[in-house]
Design an enzyme around this catalytic site. Structure first.
Site, PDB file in Angstrom:
ATOM      1  N   TYR A  60     -50.642  60.678 -24.456  1.00 60.37           N
ATOM      2  CA  TYR A  60     -49.671  59.731 -25.301  1.00 60.37           C
ATOM      3  C   TYR A  60     -48.117  60.078 -24.384  1.00 60.37           C
ATOM      4  CZ  TYR A  60     -48.825  63.160 -29.010  1.00 60.37           C
ATOM      5  OH  TYR A  60     -48.788  64.568 -29.145  1.00 60.37           O
ATOM      6  N   GLU A  61     -47.041  59.268 -25.501  1.00 62.37           N
ATOM      7  CA  GLU A  61     -45.550  59.182 -24.433  1.00 62.37           C
ATOM      8  C   GLU A  61     -45.692  58.539 -22.786  1.00 62.37           C
ATOM      9  OE1 GLU A  61     -42.829  58.784 -25.516  1.00 62.37           O
ATOM     10  OE2 GLU A  61     -43.210  58.909 -27.615  1.00 62.37           O
ATOM     11  N   GLY A  62     -46.669  57.912 -22.739  1.00 61.11           N
ATOM     12  CA  GLY A  62     -47.301  57.844 -21.047  1.00 61.11           C
ATOM     13  C   GLY A  62     -48.079  58.875 -20.400  1.00 61.11           C
ATOM     14  N   GLN A 117     -46.869  59.453 -15.234  1.00 60.14           N
ATOM     15  CA  GLN A 117     -46.007  60.353 -15.044  1.00 60.14           C
ATOM     16  C   GLN A 117     -46.251  60.539 -13.345  1.00 60.14           C
ATOM     17  OE1 GLN A 117     -43.670  61.531 -17.793  1.00 60.14           O
ATOM     18  NE2 GLN A 117     -45.299  59.585 -18.264  1.00 60.14           N
ATOM     19  N   ARG A 172     -40.517  63.235 -23.940  1.00 59.86           N
ATOM     20  CA  ARG A 172     -41.779  63.908 -22.986  1.00 59.86           C
ATOM     21  C   ARG A 172     -41.927  64.851 -22.915  1.00 59.86           C
ATOM     22  NH1 ARG A 172     -41.215  58.431 -18.868  1.00 59.86           N
ATOM     23  NH2 ARG A 172     -43.064  56.847 -20.766  1.00 59.86           N
TER      24      ARG A 172
END
Length: 593
Positions: free
Chosen positions: A440-442, A447, A297
């Site tokens: 992406y990646e959350g 977040q 992240r």
């Protein structure tokens, strides 16, 4: 488009003058004798050459051509296999790897600068090695010794790549409802069956093997996230002697046609009883996956930072060369028909906003990387503090860097005017490429929920107080520094504002279950601006005594002044939004949307 030039002066200034990285490395036993100033400078200089001479030249052509899929086979754009081979020959895939298995064992503080250069030059290319690095992190932390010995050396050298297979068509954020199953076999392996989507680097022609780390559930696993396990599933099976064996039952069903990062293969992967091996403990796959999430992240945040730097370089070059109208103060270049647009206040506003956000972001990425290094290589209470700060700051870095990354690329596009909207200049590609980093990646909304929920409300602000304490310690150390008062006093004010807002959110969460979610995004942005103020104050502290030596230092101080005067005041509006509560969000009936 301007040719990319790595901001080595800024990177070295942060590492050595602001954060004294070599002093930290010298006191961490695992880094003593491994990382020092001379080594760091040499590594950064070599990556600057690779980024400028190898990766940047294929960025636009890669976007124009994109990846190709035909009958399950994915090919990358022209020049990508050769660039990847050059990347691997330089040993870059091993930079942060475990030395026991062929890695170089370098610190993340150095790795963060290297990642920024790769992303500035070519985000699509950067995704291939960054996914391999993430897979290596999870495997190194949780894999058996046999798996590590067999796979890590080849993955560090780049001849085998890595991919992380999480998302399914019906399960994105909510991984607890995945359907991919793993059935135990008598030989200790598992048969993995299911479909995954949005898999970056799921298939390509850059490496001879691709090692998938796949989330799946055993038939009798508990429901929800507690039933998820992690499995290593190679594209090609590996023989006992380490050579490539027969093809595993892993296939790419298609690739996505996307808005940006077109030279990065985003794949739909099918596992049809593929042979795999358990990584870590049964039903603890998410814990294993989250081992690498803090790194990944931050890495996605650095993608936003890299795109911002590239945008800024493009826009500055254009603003110096494009002549339109005269300066409000009168002609600056009387021998020409008009002045460069750099003389106009609004153009300067757009450029300085980018410069200030990039400088604060680069400093914060280095700061987070510092705590990642202490969490990995430190001991005792300092290690525990580092782990907590990393947990707190990771969602801020991922979301704030990428939100501001889009802002910076759009500002750069605006400097270009109509030329920023056409393909010829390359600026529109940056806008398209960076957009995915917010997703992406959350997603950045997730977040923000992570920051306010798990990292703040769940521990009643304990993690926040560690960060606030670090900021306060710096403020206290400069209390007698009159030259720095213009930065220290507003920083103290903003820290107090953030403290008070945090306390009010914690109190509201006790009464209103919607309160954290309603406050989350504005709270993260408030946190981000205060964190950047902390960074710019530290930059100013390092630069102010040297302003007479070099114009670089005065440029840093003047940019800090711009940030404090023109950008930091946004905290007031953000605090008001947080304090507004959830009522205006939740009161509207569903049928009225």
């Amino acid at each position: 488009m301007a040719e990319y030039k790595a901001p080595l002066r800024e990177m070295n200034f942060l590492l050595h003058e602001v954060f004294a990285a070599d002093e930290l490395w010298a006191r961490l036993p695992a880094l003593e004798g491994v990382a020092d100033r001379e080594t760091a400078d040499a590594i950064l200089e070599e990556m600057a050459k690779l980024a400028a001479n190898t990766l940047d030249p294929i960025n636009r052509s890669g976007d124009e051509e994109g990846c190709h899929w035909e009958e399950g086979v994915v090919t990358t754009p022209k020049g990508f296999p050769e660039a990847y081979a050059t990347f691997c020959e330089g040993g870059w895939g091993a930079l942060l790897g475990n030395p026991e298995y062929g890695g170089m064992g370098m610190p993340k503080m150095l790795g963060a600068q290297v990642e920024e250069m790769i992303n500035s030059a070519n985000i699509s290319f950067a995704l291939y090695p960054v996914l391999t690095a993430g897979a290596c992190l999870a495997l190194d932390a949780h894999g058996s010794e046999e798996l590590k010995q067999r796979y890590l050396p080849k993955m560090y050298e780049g001849s085998w790549a890595g991919a992380m297979d999480l998302t399914e068509p019906h399960a994105g954020t909510d991984l607890g409802i995945i359907r991919t199953k793993a059935e135990p076999q008598e030989d200790g392996s598992y048969r993995v069956t299911g479909s995954k989507i949005f898999i970056t680097g799921g298939d390509h022609d850059l490496s001879e093997n691709i090692i998938h780390l796949v989330l799946a559930k055993l038939p009798d696993a508990p429901k929800g996230p507690k039933g998820i396990s992690l499995f290593l599933v190679p594209k090609f099976l590996v023989n006992e002697d380490g050579s490539i064996g027969e093809r595993n039952a892993v296939n790419c069903g298609s690739i996505e046609h996307k808005m940006g990062i077109k030279a990065s293969a985003t794949c739909a992967m099918n596992f049809d009883g593929a042979k795999g091996w358990l990584v870590g403990e049964l039903n603890k796959g998410l814990a294993a996956m989250f081992t690498m999430m803090n790194y990944e992240r931050l890495g996605v945040g650095i993608q936003g930072l890299g795109a911002s730097e590239r945008s800024y370089q493009n826009a500055v070059e254009y603003a110096r060369e494009r002549i339109q109208s005269r300066s409000p103060a009168g002609p600056q270049q009387a021998d020409k028909a008009a002045d460069p647009i750099l003389v106009h206040p609004d153009v300067r506003r757009m450029l300085l906003t980018q410069k200030a956000l990039i400088g604060g972001g680069r400093a914060l990425s280095t700061y987070v990387a510092q705590w990642l290094d202490i969490a990995k290589f430190g001991e005792g209470e300092e290690k525990k503090k580092a782990e907590a700060l990393v947990a707190l700051l990771t969602p801020v870095a991922k979301a704030f860097f990428t939100d501001k990354g889009l802002d910076c690329t759009v500002l750069g596009q605006q400097v270009f005017g109509g030329h920023g909207y056409i393909r010829e200049w390359g600026q529109e590609q940056l806008v398209r490429d960076v957009r995915i980093t917010q997703i992406y990646e959350g997603t950045n909304g997730i977040q923000a929920l992570d920051l306010i929920g798990r990292k703040t409300v769940a521990n009643n602000g304990a993690f926040f107080e560690l960060f606030a304490g670090d900021v306060q310690q710096f403020i206290d150390s400069q209390v007698d520094n009159e030259a720095l008062a213009e930065f220290i006093q507003p920083l103290a004010t903003e820290l107090q504002r953030l403290r008070e807002v945090t306390a009010r959110v914690l109190a509201a969460a006790q009464e209103d279950p919607h309160a954290p979610g309603a406050a989350s995004v504005e709270y993260l942005h408030l946190f981000g601006y205060v964190a950047y103020a902390f960074m710019w104050a530290r930059i100013a502290a390092a630069a102010l005594p040297k302003t007479g030596e070099d114009s670089f230092y005065s440029g840093q101080v003047k940019t800090a002044r711009f940030f404090f005067a023109r950008l930091l005041p946004q905290t007031k509006a953000l605090a008001d939004s947080v304090d507004a509560g959830s009522a205006t969000l939740m009161d509207l009936e569903e049928e009225l949307f």
